[in-house]
Design a protein around this motif. Structure first.
Motif, PDB file in Angstrom:
ATOM      1  N   GLY A   1      -7.196  43.323  -6.996  1.00 54.90           N
ATOM      2  CA  GLY A   1      -7.481  41.896  -6.931  1.00 54.90           C
ATOM      3  C   GLY A   1      -6.923  41.067  -8.072  1.00 54.90           C
ATOM      4  N   LEU A   2      -6.112  41.673  -8.946  1.00 52.78           N
ATOM      5  CA  LEU A   2      -5.523  40.938 -10.067  1.00 52.78           C
ATOM      6  C   LEU A   2      -4.023  41.197 -10.144  1.00 52.78           C
ATOM      7  N   ILE A   3      -3.309  40.230 -10.679  1.00 50.08           N
ATOM      8  CA  ILE A   3      -1.879  40.381 -10.914  1.00 50.08           C
ATOM      9  C   ILE A   3      -1.708  41.267 -12.142  1.00 50.08           C
ATOM     10  N   VAL A   4      -1.025  42.395 -11.988  1.00 47.15           N
ATOM     11  CA  VAL A   4      -0.827  43.318 -13.107  1.00 47.15           C
ATOM     12  C   VAL A   4       0.613  43.283 -13.619  1.00 47.15           C
ATOM     13  N   ASP A   5       1.499  42.701 -12.843  1.00 39.66           N
ATOM     14  CA  ASP A   5       2.902  42.565 -13.238  1.00 39.66           C
ATOM     15  C   ASP A   5       3.402  41.255 -12.637  1.00 39.66           C
ATOM     16  N   LEU A   6       3.983  40.414 -13.477  1.00 39.56           N
ATOM     17  CA  LEU A   6       4.473  39.107 -13.047  1.00 39.56           C
ATOM     18  C   LEU A   6       5.846  38.893 -13.650  1.00 39.56           C
ATOM     19  N   ARG A   7       6.822  38.666 -12.784  1.00 43.19           N
ATOM     20  CA  ARG A   7       8.186  38.395 -13.249  1.00 43.19           C
ATOM     21  C   ARG A   7       8.620  37.063 -12.662  1.00 43.19           C
ATOM     22  N   GLU A   8       9.089  36.183 -13.528  1.00 44.83           N
ATOM     23  CA  GLU A   8       9.518  34.855 -13.103  1.00 44.83           C
ATOM     24  C   GLU A   8      11.002  34.696 -13.398  1.00 44.83           C
ATOM     25  N   TYR A   9      11.761  34.432 -12.356  1.00 45.27           N
ATOM     26  CA  TYR A   9      13.203  34.220 -12.490  1.00 45.27           C
ATOM     27  C   TYR A   9      13.500  32.770 -12.133  1.00 45.27           C
TER      28      TYR A   9
ATOM     29  N   VAL B   1       8.118  35.658  -3.994  1.00 45.32           N
ATOM     30  CA  VAL B   1       7.981  34.277  -3.533  1.00 45.32           C
ATOM     31  C   VAL B   1       9.134  33.446  -4.088  1.00 45.32           C
ATOM     32  N   GLU B   2       9.850  32.771  -3.180  1.00 43.19           N
ATOM     33  CA  GLU B   2      10.863  31.797  -3.579  1.00 43.19           C
ATOM     34  C   GLU B   2      10.181  30.443  -3.615  1.00 43.19           C
ATOM     35  N   VAL B   3      10.441  29.686  -4.688  1.00 38.91           N
ATOM     36  CA  VAL B   3       9.701  28.440  -4.926  1.00 38.91           C
ATOM     37  C   VAL B   3      10.660  27.343  -5.373  1.00 38.91           C
ATOM     38  N   LYS B   4      10.443  26.133  -4.865  1.00 36.55           N
ATOM     39  CA  LYS B   4      11.122  24.947  -5.379  1.00 36.55           C
ATOM     40  C   LYS B   4      10.142  24.246  -6.297  1.00 36.55           C
TER      41      LYS B   4
ATOM     42  N   ASP C   1      14.093  19.771 -11.967  1.00 30.09           N
ATOM     43  CA  ASP C   1      14.254  20.291 -10.613  1.00 30.09           C
ATOM     44  C   ASP C   1      14.831  21.698 -10.742  1.00 30.09           C
ATOM     45  N   ASN C   2      14.148  22.684 -10.191  1.00 31.02           N
ATOM     46  CA  ASN C   2      14.612  24.055 -10.327  1.00 31.02           C
ATOM     47  C   ASN C   2      14.150  24.892  -9.143  1.00 31.02           C
ATOM     48  N   ARG C   3      14.742  26.048  -9.021  1.00 35.55           N
ATOM     49  CA  ARG C   3      14.352  27.039  -8.023  1.00 35.55           C
ATOM     50  C   ARG C   3      13.889  28.275  -8.773  1.00 35.55           C
ATOM     51  N   TYR C   4      12.874  28.922  -8.224  1.00 35.68           N
ATOM     52  CA  TYR C   4      12.279  30.096  -8.859  1.00 35.68           C
ATOM     53  C   TYR C   4      12.218  31.252  -7.874  1.00 35.68           C
ATOM     54  N   HIS C   5      12.151  32.440  -8.435  1.00 37.90           N
ATOM     55  CA  HIS C   5      11.781  33.627  -7.687  1.00 37.90           C
ATOM     56  C   HIS C   5      10.720  34.330  -8.515  1.00 37.90           C
ATOM     57  N   PHE C   6       9.554  34.496  -7.942  1.00 39.17           N
ATOM     58  CA  PHE C   6       8.453  35.202  -8.605  1.00 39.17           C
ATOM     59  C   PHE C   6       8.263  36.543  -7.923  1.00 39.17           C
ATOM     60  N   LEU C   7       8.038  37.570  -8.727  1.00 36.14           N
ATOM     61  CA  LEU C   7       7.637  38.863  -8.200  1.00 36.14           C
ATOM     62  C   LEU C   7       6.276  39.190  -8.796  1.00 36.14           C
ATOM     63  N   PHE C   8       5.309  39.385  -7.926  1.00 35.24           N
ATOM     64  CA  PHE C   8       3.938  39.714  -8.324  1.00 35.24           C
ATOM     65  C   PHE C   8       3.624  41.133  -7.873  1.00 35.24           C
ATOM     66  N   ILE C   9       2.961  41.898  -8.729  1.00 36.21           N
ATOM     67  CA  ILE C   9       2.364  43.175  -8.350  1.00 36.21           C
ATOM     68  C   ILE C   9       0.865  42.984  -8.519  1.00 36.21           C
TER      69      ILE C   9
ATOM     70  N   LYS D   1       1.716  43.011 -17.431  1.00 35.63           N
ATOM     71  CA  LYS D   1       3.074  42.904 -17.961  1.00 35.63           C
ATOM     72  C   LYS D   1       3.672  41.632 -17.380  1.00 35.63           C
ATOM     73  N   VAL D   2       4.251  40.833 -18.244  1.00 34.55           N
ATOM     74  CA  VAL D   2       4.853  39.575 -17.820  1.00 34.55           C
ATOM     75  C   VAL D   2       6.288  39.558 -18.332  1.00 34.55           C
ATOM     76  N   TRP D   3       7.213  39.086 -17.487  1.00 34.51           N
ATOM     77  CA  TRP D   3       8.598  38.930 -17.903  1.00 34.51           C
ATOM     78  C   TRP D   3       9.053  37.520 -17.564  1.00 34.51           C
ATOM     79  N   PHE D   4       9.749  36.914 -18.515  1.00 32.82           N
ATOM     80  CA  PHE D   4      10.184  35.525 -18.370  1.00 32.82           C
ATOM     81  C   PHE D   4      11.588  35.403 -18.949  1.00 32.82           C
ATOM     82  N   PRO D   5      12.508  34.668 -18.284  1.00 28.59           N
ATOM     83  CA  PRO D   5      13.872  34.530 -18.804  1.00 28.59           C
ATOM     84  C   PRO D   5      13.889  34.000 -20.239  1.00 28.59           C
ATOM     85  N   ASP D   6      14.814  34.477 -21.004  1.00 30.82           N
ATOM     86  CA  ASP D   6      15.007  34.084 -22.407  1.00 30.82           C
ATOM     87  C   ASP D   6      13.848  34.479 -23.311  1.00 30.82           C
TER      88      ASP D   6
END
Length: 130
Positions: A110-118, A83-86, A98-106, A38-43
């Motif tokens: 051994g694999l990412i099953v849920d990824l949310r990018e803010y 993870v907070e990311v520049k 230039d942006n700031r991100y917050h990623f949430l990984f589940i 499951k992946v979630w991305f703004p907009d």
């Protein structure tokens, strides 16, 4: 595997995903994402892995070289990694992104099953969709 080892493994997978995306290795990064993730991305809302591939490849096509993604805050517990990311990149349009991100990984098995990018959508809209 102990909880500490499980947490560290999840952390390594999340950071490796970001390293691969930052290096422009989109297909390689997506090898770390479960095919039914499951992946979630703004907009964009909920997406699947292939839709994520399309967005990442489109963004990559806008960069002069690649995006620099630098983690500056990481919190991990069991399968959850935040993870907070520049991020910044030179764009082919001549602008600088230039942006700031917050990623949430589940991470499971051994694999990412849920990824949310803010992220802040205003710089992203200006850079990629205007």
């Amino acid at each position: 595997m102990s909880n500490e080892s499980f947490t560290e493994n999840s952390r390594k997978i999340a950071l490796e995903y970001l390293i691969r995306v930052s290096s422009g290795e989109i297909d390689s990064a997506l090898e770390l994402v479960d095919e039914n993730a499951k992946v979630w991305f703004p907009d964009k809302g909920d997406m699947n892995r292939e839709e994520l591939r399309d967005i990442l490849k489109y963004a990559k096509s806008c960069f002069v070289d690649r995006i620099s993604l630098v983690p500056y805050g990481i919190t991990a517990e069991d399968e959850r990694v935040a993870v907070e990311v520049k991020g910044d990149a030179a764009l082919k349009s001549g602008a600088v992104y230039d942006n700031r991100y917050h990623f949430l990984f589940i991470v499971k098995n051994g694999l990412i099953v849920d990824l949310r990018e803010y992220l802040d959508t205003i710089p992203a809209q200006k850079a990629f969709w205007s």
